[in-house]
Design a protein around this motif. Structure first.
Motif, PDB file in Angstrom:
ATOM      1  N   SER A   1       0.754  -3.514  -6.300  1.00 51.18           N
ATOM      2  CA  SER A   1       0.981  -2.158  -5.804  1.00 51.18           C
ATOM      3  C   SER A   1      -0.326  -1.385  -5.837  1.00 51.18           C
ATOM      4  CB  SER A   1       2.038  -1.442  -6.659  1.00 51.18           C
ATOM      5  OG  SER A   1       2.190  -0.092  -6.264  1.00 51.18           O
ATOM      6  N   VAL A   2      -0.685  -0.789  -4.698  1.00 53.78           N
ATOM      7  CA  VAL A   2      -1.891   0.033  -4.596  1.00 53.78           C
ATOM      8  C   VAL A   2      -1.461   1.455  -4.275  1.00 53.78           C
ATOM      9  CG1 VAL A   2      -4.116   0.351  -3.441  1.00 53.78           C
ATOM     10  CG2 VAL A   2      -3.165  -1.955  -3.703  1.00 53.78           C
ATOM     11  N   GLY A   3      -1.747   2.386  -5.181  1.00 56.10           N
ATOM     12  CA  GLY A   3      -1.298   3.756  -4.924  1.00 56.10           C
ATOM     13  C   GLY A   3      -1.561   4.667  -6.099  1.00 56.10           C
ATOM     14  N   GLY A   4      -0.585   5.524  -6.403  1.00 55.27           N
ATOM     15  CA  GLY A   4      -0.698   6.499  -7.472  1.00 55.27           C
ATOM     16  C   GLY A   4       0.281   7.637  -7.202  1.00 55.27           C
ATOM     17  N   PRO A   5       0.405   8.562  -8.157  1.00 56.18           N
ATOM     18  CA  PRO A   5      -0.238   8.631  -9.464  1.00 56.18           C
ATOM     19  C   PRO A   5       0.421   7.709 -10.480  1.00 56.18           C
ATOM     20  CG  PRO A   5       1.225  10.502  -9.175  1.00 56.18           C
ATOM     21  CD  PRO A   5       1.238   9.742  -7.881  1.00 56.18           C
ATOM     22  N   GLY A   6       0.052   7.909 -11.749  1.00 59.48           N
ATOM     23  CA  GLY A   6       0.463   6.980 -12.786  1.00 59.48           C
ATOM     24  C   GLY A   6       1.954   6.806 -12.934  1.00 59.48           C
ATOM     25  N   GLY A   7       2.722   7.901 -12.804  1.00 56.38           N
ATOM     26  CA  GLY A   7       4.175   7.809 -12.962  1.00 56.38           C
ATOM     27  C   GLY A   7       4.804   6.895 -11.938  1.00 56.38           C
TER      28      GLY A   7
ATOM     29  N   GLY B   1       8.693  -4.798 -11.294  1.00 56.04           N
ATOM     30  CA  GLY B   1       8.171  -6.156 -11.350  1.00 56.04           C
ATOM     31  C   GLY B   1       6.798  -6.352 -10.765  1.00 56.04           C
ATOM     32  N   ALA B   2       6.051  -5.271 -10.508  1.00 55.57           N
ATOM     33  CA  ALA B   2       4.690  -5.432  -9.995  1.00 55.57           C
ATOM     34  C   ALA B   2       3.845  -6.193 -11.008  1.00 55.57           C
ATOM     35  CB  ALA B   2       4.071  -4.072  -9.706  1.00 55.57           C
ATOM     36  N   ASP B   3       3.121  -7.199 -10.539  1.00 55.66           N
ATOM     37  CA  ASP B   3       2.255  -7.983 -11.410  1.00 55.66           C
ATOM     38  C   ASP B   3       0.912  -7.298 -11.634  1.00 55.66           C
ATOM     39  OD1 ASP B   3       3.783 -10.731 -11.626  1.00 55.66           O
ATOM     40  OD2 ASP B   3       3.909 -10.111  -9.532  1.00 55.66           O
ATOM     41  N   LEU B   4       0.523  -6.442 -10.709  1.00 57.66           N
ATOM     42  CA  LEU B   4      -0.724  -5.697 -10.822  1.00 57.66           C
ATOM     43  C   LEU B   4      -0.551  -4.367 -10.105  1.00 57.66           C
ATOM     44  CD1 LEU B   4      -3.832  -5.553 -11.482  1.00 57.66           C
ATOM     45  CD2 LEU B   4      -4.211  -6.553  -9.204  1.00 57.66           C
ATOM     46  N   THR B   5      -1.015  -3.296 -10.744  1.00 60.39           N
ATOM     47  CA  THR B   5      -1.045  -1.990 -10.084  1.00 60.39           C
ATOM     48  C   THR B   5      -2.490  -1.515 -10.030  1.00 60.39           C
ATOM     49  OG1 THR B   5      -0.646  -0.785 -12.158  1.00 60.39           O
ATOM     50  CG2 THR B   5       1.290  -1.372 -10.823  1.00 60.39           C
ATOM     51  N   ILE B   6      -2.851  -0.927  -8.914  1.00 61.75           N
ATOM     52  CA  ILE B   6      -4.204  -0.402  -8.718  1.00 61.75           C
ATOM     53  C   ILE B   6      -4.084   1.075  -8.404  1.00 61.75           C
ATOM     54  CG2 ILE B   6      -6.322  -0.539  -7.360  1.00 61.75           C
ATOM     55  CD1 ILE B   6      -5.566  -3.457  -6.715  1.00 61.75           C
ATOM     56  N   ASP B   7      -4.560   1.916  -9.297  1.00 63.03           N
ATOM     57  CA  ASP B   7      -4.506   3.362  -9.120  1.00 63.03           C
ATOM     58  C   ASP B   7      -5.705   3.790  -8.284  1.00 63.03           C
ATOM     59  OD1 ASP B   7      -4.527   6.178  -9.392  1.00 63.03           O
ATOM     60  OD2 ASP B   7      -3.533   6.055 -11.339  1.00 63.03           O
ATOM     61  N   ILE B   8      -5.468   4.364  -7.130  1.00 61.58           N
ATOM     62  CA  ILE B   8      -6.574   4.727  -6.241  1.00 61.58           C
ATOM     63  C   ILE B   8      -7.447   5.821  -6.845  1.00 61.58           C
ATOM     64  CG2 ILE B   8      -5.375   3.984  -4.156  1.00 61.58           C
ATOM     65  CD1 ILE B   8      -4.705   6.901  -3.574  1.00 61.58           C
ATOM     66  N   ALA B   9      -6.922   6.563  -7.826  1.00 64.96           N
ATOM     67  CA  ALA B   9      -7.751   7.555  -8.524  1.00 64.96           C
ATOM     68  C   ALA B   9      -8.735   6.875  -9.467  1.00 64.96           C
ATOM     69  CB  ALA B   9      -6.870   8.534  -9.290  1.00 64.96           C
ATOM     70  N   ASP B  10      -8.316   5.776 -10.067  1.00 64.59           N
ATOM     71  CA  ASP B  10      -9.188   5.026 -10.981  1.00 64.59           C
ATOM     72  C   ASP B  10     -10.141   4.100 -10.238  1.00 64.59           C
ATOM     73  OD1 ASP B  10      -7.875   6.234 -13.097  1.00 64.59           O
ATOM     74  OD2 ASP B  10      -6.499   4.552 -13.404  1.00 64.59           O
TER      75      ASP B  10
ATOM     76  N   ALA C   1      -6.320   5.499   7.338  1.00 66.36           N
ATOM     77  CA  ALA C   1      -7.393   4.748   6.685  1.00 66.36           C
ATOM     78  C   ALA C   1      -6.847   3.553   5.892  1.00 66.36           C
ATOM     79  CB  ALA C   1      -8.187   5.666   5.758  1.00 66.36           C
ATOM     80  N   ALA C   2      -5.601   3.646   5.470  1.00 65.41           N
ATOM     81  CA  ALA C   2      -5.011   2.545   4.701  1.00 65.41           C
ATOM     82  C   ALA C   2      -4.901   1.282   5.550  1.00 65.41           C
ATOM     83  CB  ALA C   2      -3.630   2.952   4.175  1.00 65.41           C
ATOM     84  N   ILE C   3      -4.712   1.437   6.832  1.00 66.10           N
ATOM     85  CA  ILE C   3      -4.577   0.269   7.709  1.00 66.10           C
ATOM     86  C   ILE C   3      -5.873  -0.531   7.728  1.00 66.10           C
ATOM     87  CG2 ILE C   3      -4.092  -0.506  10.062  1.00 66.10           C
ATOM     88  CD1 ILE C   3      -2.433   2.062  10.421  1.00 66.10           C
TER      89      ILE C   3
ATOM     90  N   GLN D   1       0.848  -1.187   0.000  1.00 65.07           N
ATOM     91  CA  GLN D   1       0.000   0.000   0.000  1.00 65.07           C
ATOM     92  C   GLN D   1       0.888   1.243   0.000  1.00 65.07           C
ATOM     93  OE1 GLN D   1      -2.235  -1.554   3.661  1.00 65.07           O
ATOM     94  NE2 GLN D   1      -3.814  -0.350   2.607  1.00 65.07           N
ATOM     95  N   GLY D   2       0.725   2.064  -1.026  1.00 72.31           N
ATOM     96  CA  GLY D   2       1.556   3.246  -1.157  1.00 72.31           C
ATOM     97  C   GLY D   2       2.629   3.032  -2.201  1.00 72.31           C
ATOM     98  N   SER D   3       2.719   3.967  -3.154  1.00 71.18           N
ATOM     99  CA  SER D   3       3.697   3.834  -4.234  1.00 71.18           C
ATOM    100  C   SER D   3       4.688   4.993  -4.230  1.00 71.18           C
ATOM    101  CB  SER D   3       2.982   3.755  -5.592  1.00 71.18           C
ATOM    102  OG  SER D   3       2.111   4.863  -5.766  1.00 71.18           O
ATOM    103  N   GLY D   4       4.915   5.541  -3.033  1.00 70.66           N
ATOM    104  CA  GLY D   4       5.991   6.503  -2.886  1.00 70.66           C
ATOM    105  C   GLY D   4       7.329   5.781  -2.861  1.00 70.66           C
ATOM    106  N   PRO D   5       8.423   6.505  -2.621  1.00 70.63           N
ATOM    107  CA  PRO D   5       9.742   5.865  -2.631  1.00 70.63           C
ATOM    108  C   PRO D   5       9.859   4.661  -1.705  1.00 70.63           C
ATOM    109  CG  PRO D   5       9.996   8.240  -2.714  1.00 70.63           C
ATOM    110  CD  PRO D   5       8.536   7.982  -2.515  1.00 70.63           C
TER     111      PRO D   5
END
Length: 338
Positions: free
Chosen positions: A175-181, A190-199, A231-233, A152-156
């Motif tokens: 990976s659950v997070g954002g933005p797209g970059g 190597g993430a098999d699936l990414t989930i953009d919380i904006a989408d 809230a992520a917890i 959870q979280g796609s920051g550094p």
């Protein structure tokens, strides 16, 4: 940093005392902890921020002949400095001065300072500290080969955790997070699936997508919370399978509370809960070794390099959507000499 204001100040540059070194800064990363200290005003004193540091030895005090691992050092050697004794968080107006990385120099005055020599490019070497956090986080999870892992979280920190989790044996990483970059970087790692919380803005929809992408839709073996949002917890605990492991790492700074029903959220899941704080010296050492081995992976991880005068812009970019100079920010770093 004074309250929420950033200003450039001048301090006398010290001659290193015996057992100390003066480092001429090459690069310092802006961390989520810097953001949260600014956002929630957790610092009670003026401070020179900057605890993710790489530079060259500019002056060496008597008796300093080697780094923490016993490698011989000389003026001009590139080193990474662990913030373990407080670099980047100490009062800026108390002597000795220059104890944070957002400046031309940082004075490693403390006898227990840990610095390591490296030949890495500065854009990779500057990741040693956040990578050490990720090393600690992943180590606590005790990942087994073939595990399904959610970050959870796609920051550094989240991206580094994802990468080290994959290299530790995870068969599937989400990976659950954002933005797209940032999610594009997750895919490069190597993430098999990414989930953009904006989408996918509804937490229940994200839970469904995650569980559908785990064996028998039972949930993930390991979930890492690296978002720093209470809230992520609540959401992430529902990503887990029964008997899974939840690693909480995103709240180094107090950013609030959440409502918890221990019976429903913890005990009935028979889960293992880990809460990791910072890192220890062995994690810093392991971090540098892994970065040196896998340096090519991190070629574009530092997305922005900005001068001291733009530190406020850099922090605000992390506060308002992770976007700076027309593109998504992954890691923003500060360079005094531009």
């Amino acid at each position: 940093m004074k309250g929420k204001e950033f200003e450039v100040r001048e301090y006398p540059v010290p001659e290193p005392a015996s057992g100390t070194v003066l480092i001429k800064q090459e690069l310092a990363g802006i961390c989520g902890t810097d953001l949260h200290n600014w956002e929630f005003q957790r610092m009670e004193h003026d401070v020179i921020p900057g605890h993710e540091n790489v530079g060259v030895l500019d002056a060496i005090g008597a008796g300093v002949e080697e780094d923490y691992l016993g490698n011989p050092v000389k003026i001009g050697d590139r080193v990474v400095l662990s913030p373990g004794v407080g670099y980047g968080f100490l009062p800026s107006e108390e002597q000795p001065y220059l104890r944070g990385g957002f400046g031309e120099y940082i004075y490693a005055w403390h006898p227990e300072s840990l610095f390591l020599k490296t030949d890495l490019p500065i854009e990779v070497a500057v990741l040693t500290e956040p990578s050490a956090c990720a090393v600690h986080c992943v180590t606590r999870a005790k990942i087994r080969f073939g595990d399904t892992v959610v970050v959870q979280g796609s920051g550094p920190i989240g991206l580094l955790v994802l990468n080290w989790a994959r290299l530790s044996g995870a068969a599937s990483v989400i990976s659950v997070g954002g933005p797209g970059g940032r999610l594009e970087m997750a895919e490069r790692f190597g993430a098999d699936l990414t989930i953009d919380i904006a989408d996918v803005p509804d937490p229940n929809d994200r839970k469904r997508v995650v569980r559908e992408n785990t064996p028998q839709s039972a949930g993930a073996d390991v979930v890492f919370e690296c978002a720093g949002n209470p809230a992520a917890i609540v959401e992430g605990l529902d990503y887990l399978r029964r008997g899974g492991t939840y690693v909480e790492y995103g709240h180094f700074v107090d950013s609030g509370t959440f409502e918890c029903n221990p019976n429903q959220m913890l005990l009935r899941k028979n889960l293992r809960l880990e809460a990791a704080w910072g890192f220890e010296s062995n994690h810093f050492i392991r971090s540098l070794r892994m970065l040196e081995k896998h340096a090519d992976l991190f070629k574009d991880f530092v997305s922005h390099v900005i001068p001291l005068e733009r530190v406020g812009e850099g922090v605000n970019a992390l506060h308002t959507g992770y976007h700076l100079d027309g593109r998504d920010a992954i890691k923003i770093a500060v360079k005094a000499h531009m």
